[in-house]
Design a protein around this motif. Structure first.
Motif, PDB file in Angstrom:
ATOM      1  N   VAL A   1       9.604  13.477  -7.051  1.00  0.00           N
ATOM      2  CA  VAL A   1       9.793  12.727  -8.295  1.00  0.00           C
ATOM      3  C   VAL A   1       9.466  11.246  -8.060  1.00  0.00           C
ATOM      4  CG1 VAL A   1      11.554  11.894  -9.920  1.00  0.00           C
ATOM      5  CG2 VAL A   1      11.419  14.335  -9.354  1.00  0.00           C
ATOM      6  N   GLN A   2       9.868  10.731  -6.900  1.00  0.00           N
ATOM      7  CA  GLN A   2       9.575   9.337  -6.557  1.00  0.00           C
ATOM      8  C   GLN A   2       8.060   9.091  -6.531  1.00  0.00           C
ATOM      9  OE1 GLN A   2      11.790   6.972  -6.457  1.00  0.00           O
ATOM     10  NE2 GLN A   2      10.153   5.468  -6.072  1.00  0.00           N
ATOM     11  N   ILE A   3       7.316  10.066  -5.998  1.00  0.00           N
ATOM     12  CA  ILE A   3       5.855   9.947  -5.971  1.00  0.00           C
ATOM     13  C   ILE A   3       5.299   9.878  -7.400  1.00  0.00           C
ATOM     14  CG2 ILE A   3       3.718  11.186  -5.362  1.00  0.00           C
ATOM     15  CD1 ILE A   3       5.219  12.150  -2.806  1.00  0.00           C
ATOM     16  N   CYS A   4       5.854  10.713  -8.304  1.00  0.00           N
ATOM     17  CA  CYS A   4       5.431  10.688  -9.714  1.00  0.00           C
ATOM     18  C   CYS A   4       5.676   9.308 -10.321  1.00  0.00           C
ATOM     19  CB  CYS A   4       6.215  11.709 -10.537  1.00  0.00           C
ATOM     20  SG  CYS A   4       5.867  13.414 -10.106  1.00  0.00           S
ATOM     21  N   ILE A   5       6.850   8.773 -10.056  1.00  0.00           N
ATOM     22  CA  ILE A   5       7.223   7.485 -10.647  1.00  0.00           C
ATOM     23  C   ILE A   5       6.315   6.378 -10.122  1.00  0.00           C
ATOM     24  CG2 ILE A   5       9.079   5.736 -10.695  1.00  0.00           C
ATOM     25  CD1 ILE A   5      11.030   8.206 -10.878  1.00  0.00           C
ATOM     26  N   GLU A   6       6.019   6.450  -8.800  1.00  0.00           N
ATOM     27  CA  GLU A   6       5.109   5.454  -8.223  1.00  0.00           C
ATOM     28  C   GLU A   6       3.718   5.545  -8.842  1.00  0.00           C
ATOM     29  OE1 GLU A   6       5.506   6.244  -4.044  1.00  0.00           O
ATOM     30  OE2 GLU A   6       7.549   5.422  -4.012  1.00  0.00           O
ATOM     31  N   ARG A   7       3.371   6.717  -9.338  1.00  0.00           N
ATOM     32  CA  ARG A   7       2.076   6.881  -9.993  1.00  0.00           C
ATOM     33  C   ARG A   7       2.133   6.495 -11.472  1.00  0.00           C
ATOM     34  NH1 ARG A   7      -0.179  12.742  -8.057  1.00  0.00           N
ATOM     35  NH2 ARG A   7      -1.029  12.068  -6.062  1.00  0.00           N
ATOM     36  N   GLY A   8       3.298   6.095 -11.927  1.00  0.00           N
ATOM     37  CA  GLY A   8       3.434   5.634 -13.305  1.00  0.00           C
ATOM     38  C   GLY A   8       3.753   6.727 -14.304  1.00  0.00           C
ATOM     39  N   TYR A   9       4.235   7.882 -13.833  1.00  0.00           N
ATOM     40  CA  TYR A   9       4.569   8.965 -14.755  1.00  0.00           C
ATOM     41  C   TYR A   9       6.057   8.977 -15.056  1.00  0.00           C
ATOM     42  CZ  TYR A   9      -0.007  10.786 -13.380  1.00  0.00           C
ATOM     43  OH  TYR A   9      -1.339  10.941 -13.132  1.00  0.00           O
ATOM     44  N   GLU A  10       6.395   9.613 -16.199  1.00  0.00           N
ATOM     45  CA  GLU A  10       7.800   9.835 -16.554  1.00  0.00           C
ATOM     46  C   GLU A  10       8.272  11.068 -15.811  1.00  0.00           C
ATOM     47  OE1 GLU A  10       9.781   8.180 -18.523  1.00  0.00           O
ATOM     48  OE2 GLU A  10       8.371   6.791 -19.481  1.00  0.00           O
ATOM     49  N   ALA A  11       9.264  10.935 -14.957  1.00  0.00           N
ATOM     50  CA  ALA A  11       9.751  12.107 -14.225  1.00  0.00           C
ATOM     51  C   ALA A  11      11.196  11.899 -13.817  1.00  0.00           C
ATOM     52  CB  ALA A  11       8.894  12.358 -12.984  1.00  0.00           C
ATOM     53  N   PHE A  12      11.934  12.994 -13.700  1.00  0.00           N
ATOM     54  CA  PHE A  12      13.330  12.902 -13.267  1.00  0.00           C
ATOM     55  C   PHE A  12      13.676  14.113 -12.413  1.00  0.00           C
ATOM     56  CE2 PHE A  12      13.094  14.853 -17.448  1.00  0.00           C
ATOM     57  CZ  PHE A  12      13.864  15.993 -17.323  1.00  0.00           C
ATOM     58  N   VAL A  13      14.752  13.979 -11.657  1.00  0.00           N
ATOM     59  CA  VAL A  13      15.180  15.072 -10.780  1.00  0.00           C
ATOM     60  C   VAL A  13      15.996  16.074 -11.590  1.00  0.00           C
ATOM     61  CG1 VAL A  13      16.550  15.692  -8.750  1.00  0.00           C
ATOM     62  CG2 VAL A  13      15.221  13.564  -8.760  1.00  0.00           C
ATOM     63  N   SER A  14      15.588  17.328 -11.513  1.00  0.00           N
ATOM     64  CA  SER A  14      16.363  18.355 -12.200  1.00  0.00           C
ATOM     65  C   SER A  14      16.066  19.725 -11.623  1.00  0.00           C
ATOM     66  CB  SER A  14      16.033  18.356 -13.694  1.00  0.00           C
ATOM     67  OG  SER A  14      16.580  19.501 -14.308  1.00  0.00           O
ATOM     68  N   ASP A  15      17.052  20.587 -11.703  1.00  0.00           N
ATOM     69  CA  ASP A  15      16.874  21.989 -11.354  1.00  0.00           C
ATOM     70  C   ASP A  15      16.241  22.675 -12.562  1.00  0.00           C
ATOM     71  OD1 ASP A  15      18.444  23.914  -9.120  1.00  0.00           O
ATOM     72  OD2 ASP A  15      17.748  24.914 -10.956  1.00  0.00           O
ATOM     73  N   ALA A  16      15.341  23.623 -12.305  1.00  0.00           N
ATOM     74  CA  ALA A  16      14.645  24.283 -13.415  1.00  0.00           C
ATOM     75  C   ALA A  16      15.549  25.229 -14.198  1.00  0.00           C
ATOM     76  CB  ALA A  16      13.434  25.048 -12.891  1.00  0.00           C
ATOM     77  N   LEU A  17      16.770  25.494 -13.667  1.00  0.00           N
ATOM     78  CA  LEU A  17      17.673  26.397 -14.386  1.00  0.00           C
ATOM     79  C   LEU A  17      18.542  25.657 -15.400  1.00  0.00           C
ATOM     80  CD1 LEU A  17      18.815  28.868 -11.582  1.00  0.00           C
ATOM     81  CD2 LEU A  17      16.995  29.113 -13.285  1.00  0.00           C
ATOM     82  N   SER A  18      18.616  24.337 -15.284  1.00  0.00           N
ATOM     83  CA  SER A  18      19.352  23.589 -16.301  1.00  0.00           C
ATOM     84  C   SER A  18      18.738  22.205 -16.423  1.00  0.00           C
ATOM     85  CB  SER A  18      20.845  23.575 -15.970  1.00  0.00           C
ATOM     86  OG  SER A  18      21.238  22.411 -15.348  1.00  0.00           O
ATOM     87  N   VAL A  19      17.829  22.113 -17.387  1.00  0.00           N
ATOM     88  CA  VAL A  19      17.060  20.881 -17.595  1.00  0.00           C
ATOM     89  C   VAL A  19      17.763  20.048 -18.665  1.00  0.00           C
ATOM     90  CG1 VAL A  19      14.801  19.961 -18.251  1.00  0.00           C
ATOM     91  CG2 VAL A  19      14.948  22.144 -17.020  1.00  0.00           C
TER      92      VAL A  19
END
Ligand code: MN
Ligand code: ZN
Length: 666
Positions: free
Chosen positions: A439-457
């Protein structure tokens, strides 16, 4: 074609000869095309030899003799009844050398002469090689010792009850004697700190020096096992313990010939004649991955024409005869290994097993623990290296994203390094992943992203126009959790919204097409999209055999009382042997970039050669129909399409105004 021929031909020929040769090569290429063989113009290590086939009356031996002039032959394939053969040299350079040296060579066969024409091929199609090719890395060197040497060596083995310098055992099916180190059959290993006094018999010196000089080995062996087989005796199929011995294994056959059976974990098997006085050299894949064994028999079926010779026993029934087995003594020379094995075949490597292999979970708690250790923690530790191998979007995922109307809201559940978040700039994309580092890599690339488990978003129900789940759901370790992940994806969709799901497929060959992952077998695991895996026909029940082999080879000391099967480590770029597996990830590059990689890992083993850790990721690979069936079990869903894409099963879903929603409204 022409330029490479002219520039590589070292042999001086007249203009007319050259012209004729060129015309004949062209004609041979047309013939090969009819056979579905695609030749290439650039030099490779694989060549197809037109007119050099069994169908031309050319024997393997006479062909091999000519081919050896070009360089060391790694393998020779002679498909039954075909007018061509495939030869593989050690390198493309050697291939090029053979090409220039041997093209147009006349070969006298019985009472006729044939002219050999060579062309490069990118690879030797293994389908063509059914029971014809030697396992990669295997060679049989005929007449390696003279009859006099043979006698001398046989006399050097003293079978009278023991002196203290050797260890002699009468096993159930054969006599055996050890020199240098004792091989223990209770743990299939050697006591490396307890060498036997006396070392190897001096009578072996000359032959070992010859092996060294010829380049078959680079260091002298320090362990010798002598086996004596009476007619009707044999040895069960096995792989020599990786951690006990180095790569190359030499085995000299004395007194009589036998037939040794080699078997690949995917079910392919090859029977190889080992003539009297021949030396078997096993290296690489043939030593590490294939099992070898001798079926207890009094008679062998061997090729007529090669009755004294070595080679693979083909299915050519016109060419077979019975051969009586006599007493055979084999001398197997091995080099004790003092560091853990670092081979490319972790599924059969005792050095590369996780400390305690997990079982396929049933209970929710076990599933959570398994995923925490073999999915979440691993991605956290390999994130940087993983991200550096993930850049090209898969075309059909890209098409899906580009098909979304401008202004759509897209959620990428399990977005990894965010490679799909910027594909369609007209949509509002948000990603989430279980790995904080990704997620940190996504944010450094300028994307909207957050940490979450796929079973409860933590997103509102019905808030998305589209969702994607690419290579995520195969990391859930129970059927319930996999289906819950689909349910959660659908919850996020508004009615009419679409979701695209990709999971790894058990079937890597589809519509007769193998993924390029299969074709490019390397020792690397870090190639783009390891989700694409190779495939091969799954014969009979390879898993059963695999289990048996693993348990006899590697776990012989620990009798595990288990109800649930253990999850095996998969060998990259080989066929899947089960649906639940651990896929190794060899960490490469700058370890400092990989947070926590060097320390604190309960999963990482040290890859001894590079001192970089090896991680294991859990996967459940899906069988045909499994993903679609699972999605159909989720309410308010319509499957729009279901397809196979590069070794993945994929579905596109639409959220419908189903009964549950109608009830809500009512
Ligand atoms: Mn062996
Ligand atoms: Zn190994």
């Amino acid at each position: 074609m022409e330029s490479s021929m002219d520039s590589t031909r070292a042999v001086r020929r007249t203009k007319e000869e050259k012209k004729l040769l060129r015309r004949q090569i062209k004609a041979s290429l047309t013939l090969l095309k009819h056979e579905g063989i695609n030749t290439v113009t650039h030099p490779t290590k694989h060549l197809v030899v037109s007119n050099g086939g069994l169908g031309n009356g050319v024997s393997r031996e006479s062909l091999l003799e000519v081919l050896k002039e070009g360089g060391t032959v790694e393998s020779l394939l002679t498909p039954p009844g075909k007018p061509y053969a495939f030869v593989t040299y050690l390198s493309a350079e050697a291939g090029q050398n053979a090409y220039s040296l041997l093209n147009g060579r006349a070969l006298q066969c019985h009472d006729q002469s044939v002219t050999l024409y060579f062309s490069y091929v990118e690879e030797v199609d293994s389908d063509r090689s059914v029971s014809c090719a030697l396992p990669p890395g295997l060679s049989v060197l005929e007449d390696f010792v003279s009859p006099e040497e043979e006698l001398q060596l046989l006399q050097a083995v003293d079978w009278t009850p023991d002196t203290d310098v050797t260890v002699q055992k009468a096993l159930k099916h054969r006599r055996v004697k050890h020199y240098g180190y004792e091989f223990r059959y209770d743990n299939n290993n050697v006591d490396k700190d307890k060498p036997l006094p006396g070392g190897l018999p001096a009578e072996c010196d000359a032959l070992l020096q010859r092996c060294l000089a010829d380049g078959h080995i680079s260091v002298l062996p320090d362990q010798l096992t002598v086996n004596q087989y009476q007619s009707g005796q044999g040895i069960p199929p096995h792989v020599d313990t990786h951690s006990a011995f180095e790569d190359t294994i030499l085995s000299l056959s004395l007194g009589a010939k036998t037939v040794m059976d080699f078997k690949h974990p995917d079910g392919r098997s090859v029977a190889v004649v080992l003539p009297e006085r021949s030396l078997l050299v096993m290296k690489g894949e043939s030593r590490y991955l294939w099992t070898h064994g001798i079926t207890p028999r009094k008679f062998d079926v061997v090729p007529v024409l090669e009755a004294g010779g070595s080679g693979v026993i083909t299915s050519d029934l016109n060419n077979l005869t019975l051969s009586r087995r006599d007493t055979r003594t084999s001398l197997t020379f091995r080099k004790i290994r003092h560091t853990p094995c670092n081979c490319a075949y972790p599924s059969v490597c005792d050095s590369q097993q996780p400390p305690s292999p997990p079982a396929v979970p049933v209970a929710e708690g076990d599933a959570c623990r398994l995923e925490a250790q073999y999915v979440h923690q691993v991605y956290e530790e390999i994130s940087s290296h993983f991200s550096s191998t993930r850049h090209s979007p898969w075309p059909q995922v890209r098409d899906f994203l580009l098909s979304l109307p401008p202004g759509s809201i897209l959620a990428d559940i399990g977005c990894g390094n965010g490679k799909y978040l910027g594909i369609n700039p007209e949509v509002m994309s948000v990603g989430c992943d279980r790995s904080a580092n990704l997620v940190q890599i996504c944010i450094e690339r300028g994307y909207e992203a957050f940490v979450s488990d796929a079973l409860s978003v933590p997103l509102r129900s019905g808030s998305c126009d589209a969702c994607i789940s690419i290579a995520v759901i195969h990391h859930f370790s129970t059927q319930e959790r996999r289906q819950a992940a689909v349910t959660e994806l659908v919850r996020l969709l508004k009615v009419g919204g679409r979701a695209l799901i990709y999971v790894w497929a058990m079937e890597q060959e589809y519509n007769n097409k193998k993924s390029k992952y299969l074709k490019e077998r390397t020792t690397e695991t870090s190639i783009e999209s390891s989700e694409e895996l190779k495939s091969e026909e799954n014969k009979s029940n390879p898993q059963e055999e695999h289990d048996r082999k693993i348990s006899s080879d590697m776990k012989c000391t620990e009798e595990q009382n288990e109800t649930q099967p253990r999850i095996h480590v998969h060998t990259n770029r080989t066929a899947f042997l089960s649906q639940d597996l651990l896929v190794p990830w060899h960490l490469k590059g700058n370890a400092d970039n990989n947070k926590g990689a060097a320390t604190g890992s309960t999963n990482g083993l040290l890859d001894n050669a590079s001192q970089k850790p090896v991680f294991h990721r859990y996967y459940h690979v899906f069988q045909q129909g499994e993903l679609e069936d699972m999605c159909c079990g989720v309410t308010d869903v319509k499957v729009l399409r279901s397809y196979h894409d590069q070794g993945n099963w994929c579905v596109e879903l639409e959220k419908t105004l189903g009964s549950s929603l109608k009830n809500d409204i009512a």
